[in-house]
Enzyme design. Structure first.
Site, PDB file in Angstrom:
ATOM      1  N   ASP A  72      -1.045  -6.223  -0.219  1.00 25.05           N
ATOM      2  CA  ASP A  72      -1.605  -5.580   0.994  1.00 25.05           C
ATOM      3  C   ASP A  72      -3.155  -5.315   1.023  1.00 25.05           C
ATOM      4  OD1 ASP A  72       0.443  -4.833   2.795  1.00 25.05           O
ATOM      5  OD2 ASP A  72       1.102  -3.253   1.757  1.00 25.05           O
ATOM      6  N   GLU A  97      -1.541  -5.549   8.448  1.00 30.27           N
ATOM      7  CA  GLU A  97      -0.959  -4.972   9.568  1.00 30.27           C
ATOM      8  C   GLU A  97      -1.642  -5.219  10.965  1.00 30.27           C
ATOM      9  OE1 GLU A  97       0.028  -0.863   9.077  1.00 30.27           O
ATOM     10  OE2 GLU A  97       0.889  -1.342   6.901  1.00 30.27           O
ATOM     11  N   GLU A  99       9.053  -4.620  10.755  1.00 28.47           N
ATOM     12  CA  GLU A  99       9.430  -3.112  10.062  1.00 28.47           C
ATOM     13  C   GLU A  99      10.162  -2.406  11.154  1.00 28.47           C
ATOM     14  OE1 GLU A  99       6.735  -1.023   7.527  1.00 28.47           O
ATOM     15  OE2 GLU A  99       7.978   0.564   7.240  1.00 28.47           O
ATOM     16  N   ASP A 134       0.746  -1.043  -0.054  1.00 30.43           N
ATOM     17  CA  ASP A 134      -0.070   0.074  -0.103  1.00 30.43           C
ATOM     18  C   ASP A 134       0.894   1.340  -0.020  1.00 30.43           C
ATOM     19  OD1 ASP A 134       0.974  -0.093   2.659  1.00 30.43           O
ATOM     20  OD2 ASP A 134      -1.349  -0.101   3.566  1.00 30.43           O
ATOM     21  N   SER A 135       2.167   0.840  -0.054  1.00 23.35           N
ATOM     22  CA  SER A 135       2.866   2.250  -0.195  1.00 23.35           C
ATOM     23  C   SER A 135       2.938   2.859  -1.830  1.00 23.35           C
ATOM     24  CB  SER A 135       4.618   1.667   0.008  1.00 23.35           C
ATOM     25  OG  SER A 135       4.889   0.425  -0.668  1.00 23.35           O
ATOM     26  N   LYS A 168      -1.341  -9.328   2.772  1.00 25.50           N
ATOM     27  CA  LYS A 168      -0.559  -8.932   3.685  1.00 25.50           C
ATOM     28  C   LYS A 168      -1.675  -8.028   4.290  1.00 25.50           C
ATOM     29  CE  LYS A 168       3.051  -6.151   3.946  1.00 25.50           C
ATOM     30  NZ  LYS A 168       2.637  -4.994   4.532  1.00 25.50           N
TER      31      LYS A 168
HETATM   32  O1  KIV Z   1       3.468  -1.189   1.744  1.00 29.13           O
HETATM   33  C1  KIV Z   1       4.666  -1.493   1.693  1.00 29.13           C
HETATM   34  O2  KIV Z   1       5.576  -1.072   0.782  1.00 29.13           O
HETATM   35  C2  KIV Z   1       5.118  -2.235   2.932  1.00 29.13           C
HETATM   36  C3  KIV Z   1       6.434  -2.580   2.811  1.00 29.13           C
HETATM   37  C4  KIV Z   1       7.224  -1.357   3.494  1.00 29.13           C
HETATM   38  C5  KIV Z   1       7.078  -3.840   3.774  1.00 29.13           C
HETATM   39  O3  KIV Z   1       4.395  -2.741   3.735  1.00 29.13           O
END
Ligand code: KIV
Length: 271
Positions: free
Chosen positions: A90, A122, A189, A51-52, A120
């Protein structure tokens, strides 16, 4: 003998075997077809459609604004560029925190509409019901502990997490809970390397670090950071392998010069 090189397609089982064999796991983020193709062809073990994307693709300050539809767009583009590596996507902020039914519905949309291999999310204890529900529907789940960017407004800072004992203890408990709930791996992280070492050694599932030191079973970086596309973000843990921003700027400047001077196109570059 490399387990990575032996397999035609990397699966969650491959990552587990790599941990057991002590073979490090490589993971990078990707958000589109073309870069996914490069990263996969280079031999990466896993791609994270993070989600980055909210930061590096859309220019938002945080990961919070990105939507499920937007993640699905990025993930389905990535999948079309991949032949071999595992693709993890994510679940974005707001698509799993309210209850496990909603979490499962979001995970199902990702799997059905993108062709990705895992999701994934969190969080530790607070996410366990959702993780159990998603895993019991047959969807592999990767956890994410330590600095969890979707909680940035709770933390108030992107500083290193779990330096204090209470937070470190919670993280260790959460890591075990994730494993017991059926996660096939977890990201850690921005936490101290010694804490990441303890967690990595205590878990059977692979631990993928970002800013969590050298003892993790694998490493993940944001592609835009390691390629130097995004040059403003230079944390201590980042190794930058290229300076694409500078090289691309120089290339664009050369193009502008060539157009303005009528050097481009030349006789060979026209019909
Ligand atoms: O969204 C992302 O890029 C991440 C990484 C920093 C692990 O969750």
């Amino acid at each position: 003998m490399s387990i990575n090189k032996e397999v035609k397609r990397v699966t969650t089982n491959t990552l587990m075997m790599m941990k057991q064999a002590g073979e490090k796991i490589s993971m990078l983020t990707a958000y589109d077809y073309s870069f996914a193709k490069i990263i996969d062809a280079a031999g990466i073990d896993a791609i994270l459609v993070g989600d980055s994307a909210s930061n590096v693709m859309a220019g938002h300050e945080t990961t919070l604004p990105i939507t499920l539809d937007q993640m699905i767009y990025h993930a389905s583009s990535v999948i079309r560029g991949v032949q071999r590596c595992l693709v993890v996507v994510d679940l974005p902020f707001g698509t799993y925190q309210s209850n496990s039914e909603i979490a499962l519905a979001s995970a199902i949309r990702i799997m059905k509409e993108t062709g990705a291999h895992a999701i994934k999310l969190e969080g530790g204890e607070e996410a366990i019901d959702s993780i159990r529900k998603i895993v019991s529907a047959g969807i592999p789940v990767m956890g994410h502990l330590g600095l969890t960017p979707q909680s940035i407004y709770k933390f108030g800072t992107y500083a290193v997490r779990a330096k204090e004992e209470a937070e470190a203890e919670k993280l260790k408990t959460d890591a075990k809970l994730l494993q017991d709930a059926g996660c096939f791996a977890t990201v850690l992280e921005k936490i101290p390397a010694e804490l990441a070492k303890e967690v990595t050694e205590s878990l059977l599932i692979p631990v993928i670090g970002i800013g969590a030191g050298k003892y993790c079973d694998g490493q993940v970086l944001v592609m835009h950071d390691m390629l130097g596309i995004n040059t403003e973000f230079k944390p201590k843990f980042l190794r930058q392998y290229l300076n694409v921003f500078e090289q691309a700027t120089d290339a664009v400047k050369s193009y502008i010069t060539d157009v303005k001077s009528s050097d481009f196109p030349n006789d060979k570059e026209q019909y």
